[in-house]
Scaffold this active site. Sequence first.
Site, short mmCIF file in Angstrom:
data_model
loop_
_atom_site.label_atom_id
_atom_site.label_comp_id
_atom_site.label_asym_id
_atom_site.label_seq_id
_atom_site.Cartn_x
_atom_site.Cartn_y
_atom_site.Cartn_z
N HIS A 268 -8.24 1.33 -0.94
CA HIS A 268 -8.09 0.42 -2.07
C HIS A 268 -9.44 -0.13 -2.57
O HIS A 268 -9.56 -1.29 -2.93
CB HIS A 268 -7.12 -0.72 -1.73
N SER B 284 0.84 -1.20 0.00
CA SER B 284 0.00 0.00 0.00
C SER B 284 0.88 1.25 0.00
O SER B 284 1.68 1.44 -0.91
CB SER B 284 -0.97 -0.04 1.19
#
Length: 307
Positions: free
Chosen positions: A193, A89
């Site tokens: 996300h 991430s």
Amino acid sequence: MLVLVAPGQGAQTPGFLTPWLELPGAAARVAAWSDAIGLDLAHYGTQADADQIRDTAVAQPLLVAAGILSASALGDLADIAPGAVAGHSVGEITAATFAGVLDDTAALTLVRKRGLAMAEAAAVTETGMSALLGGDPEVSVAHLEKLGLTPANVNGAGQIVAAGTLEQLAVLNEDKPEGVRKVVPLKVAGAFHTLHMAPAVETLAAAAKELSPADPGFTYVSNKDGQAVATGAEVLDRLVGQVANPVRWDLCMETFRQLGVTALIEVCPGGTLTGLAKRALPGVRTLALKTPDDLDAAREVIAEHSA
């Protein structure tokens, strides 16, 4: 073959930056970064409580700063010559500095804008993320999609993180996928996300246009599909789009395996990714940089496994 990885949001804990600031030149370096992005990184990394550093706009630049600082304490990455670099991430921005795609200031400027944009997007709807414990990944993914949830992190070693509205996550808690023992809410500020982060993509795209990325000096493995990315322009493009797309850390680890990984070092605040690697990459030496006390052991790993 050595892989150098950087953790994502949620890895931070109160005071975790404190011992790193005691290294020669570290405090001045962090102060310069703080001035550049308008955020007191030293304060948040040493004095702030868990709630304060859970704030997306704070956590993300804090993690990237800590990752860069701890990696530089290992020595010149050109001499270390990792076989591959990657980040989970927001850790992908840290990894971009390892690969030479972005310099430190550019990376921190970008991640500051990323954190602010994602925090703003998260404020639109009440959303969150929950980890699934146990179960078959394929069965779990199908069940999540049926409930309107996104498998936002497919982390490998059987670990999946679901993301969506708080209402959808409440339904998941009562209607678990077959084989899942428990659904654990994560202490994050939104459904990262997923499509809920789409507004942040536009902001980040504009910020990316102001940067001049270099091509990776080491193999850079992307969260999008676990593939190596050859150009700086594509790395930057993927960093932008990944905000609203699932993290496929399982595919990243599969690429490490195919590349012949023998050791994996996770920069500060390490622990999460080494834990996954221990389960998914048996036989691979793992080490997490938690404090400067871990540096000597890390250098031994580098000497044994680096190219």
